[in-house]
Design an enzyme around this catalytic site. Structure first.
Site, short mmCIF file in Angstrom:
data_model
loop_
_atom_site.label_atom_id
_atom_site.label_comp_id
_atom_site.label_asym_id
_atom_site.label_seq_id
_atom_site.Cartn_x
_atom_site.Cartn_y
_atom_site.Cartn_z
N GLY A 7 58.07 39.04 39.10
CA GLY A 7 56.77 38.40 38.89
C GLY A 7 55.69 39.44 38.80
O GLY A 7 55.82 40.54 39.33
N GLY A 18 51.18 39.92 38.60
CA GLY A 18 49.85 39.35 38.70
C GLY A 18 48.79 40.42 38.52
O GLY A 18 49.10 41.58 38.21
N GLY A 19 47.54 40.03 38.72
CA GLY A 19 46.45 40.97 38.53
C GLY A 19 46.43 42.10 39.55
O GLY A 19 45.92 43.18 39.28
N MET A 20 47.02 41.85 40.73
CA MET A 20 47.01 42.84 41.79
C MET A 20 48.22 43.77 41.75
O MET A 20 48.15 44.91 42.21
CB MET A 20 46.96 42.15 43.15
N GLY A 21 49.32 43.28 41.21
CA GLY A 21 50.53 44.08 41.23
C GLY A 21 51.71 43.32 40.69
O GLY A 21 51.57 42.40 39.88
N VAL A 80 56.23 42.29 41.54
CA VAL A 80 57.36 42.25 42.46
C VAL A 80 58.64 42.46 41.66
O VAL A 80 58.84 41.81 40.62
CB VAL A 80 57.43 40.92 43.24
N LYS A 133 57.43 44.88 46.47
CA LYS A 133 56.11 44.46 46.01
C LYS A 133 55.26 45.70 45.78
O LYS A 133 55.12 46.54 46.68
CB LYS A 133 55.44 43.54 47.04
N ASP A 136 46.08 31.54 55.30
CA ASP A 136 46.20 31.15 53.89
C ASP A 136 47.49 30.36 53.70
O ASP A 136 48.25 30.60 52.76
CB ASP A 136 46.17 32.38 52.99
#
Length: 229
Positions: free
Chosen positions: A16, A18-21, A23, A38, A132
């Protein structure tokens, strides 16, 4: 990044992004153990609060030490500044994905809620609050086992590794407690509120509050009662 070696693990497959990193699935070069790695992009890892949140996940999980949490094996940083966490490779699906197919039978919903509650109890006993909690952070390993993930937002009240100043709102609006919506100091009760919202969704197939924006959803959690199912 496939083919890259990190901490004696060979990255084999992207799981996967995303904008942050991202996996990746990985395998240990010597013993063949599989894991998930990650990666936090170097651009965002340079931001102190983001890097602290990333480290927070590894610290919180190891402090709690409970089978209901994804296991963390190693944490570090590459020469280019990219931060990484080596963790257990989870099989199964997230509760969010399961809910995308509709509500759960009552027995299944109660069983999942009980397991989440027991894992939270272990965290709360160590004065660590998730902050969260949502279906996307509950991985269903099998019919009888699950794991809570993403403790990056967690706060350890004893060691006080705090990422966000009081007064700043954080979390996921659909599952936020009223205290989160107000930006107030949180404790274990906020996690229990989020668990209650998740149980509502598991039983009904719908979230208790919807809105045209995240702010509107958070406002409803602060000012409106949970509607009867």
């Amino acid at each position: 990044m496939e083919g890259t070696i990190i901490a004696n693990y060979l990255l084999t497959r992207l799981l996967g992004r995303g904008g942050m990193g991202a996996v990746y699935e990985a395998v240990h070069l010597r013993i063949g153990k599989t894991a998930a790695i990650k990666l936090l992009h170097s651009q965002v890892a340079a931001l102190p609060e983001v890097a602290a949140r990333f480290l927070n996940e590894a610290r919180a999980v190891n402090i709690i030490d409970h089978p209901g949490l994804v296991q963390i094996f190693e944490f570090g940083q590459l020469p280019d500044g990219t931060a990484f966490i080596v963790m257990e490779l989870l099989r199964g699906e997230s509760l969010a994905r399961r809910l995308s197919r509709g509500p759960l039978p009552i027995g299944d919903a109660v069983r999942i809620a009980q397991q989440v509650a027991l894992t939270l109890a272990a965290a709360h006993d160590r004065r660590i609050f998730h902050r969260d909690l949502k279906p996307g952070n509950v991985m269903l390993r099998s019919e009888d086992e699950l794991a809570l993930i993403d403790f990056g937002m967690a706060k350890d009240a004893g060691l006080a590794f705090e990422l966000t100043d009081q007064g700043l709102i954080f979390g996921t609006p659909h599952y936020m407690s009223p205290e989160q919506g107000h930006g107030q100091k949180l404790d274990a009760r906020s996690d229990l509120y989020s668990l209650g919202v998740m149980l509502y969704e598991m039983l009904t197939g719908a979230k208790p509050h919807e809105g045209e924006s995240p702010i509107q959803v958070a406002y409803k959690h602060v000012h409106e009662d949970i509607p009867a199912a």
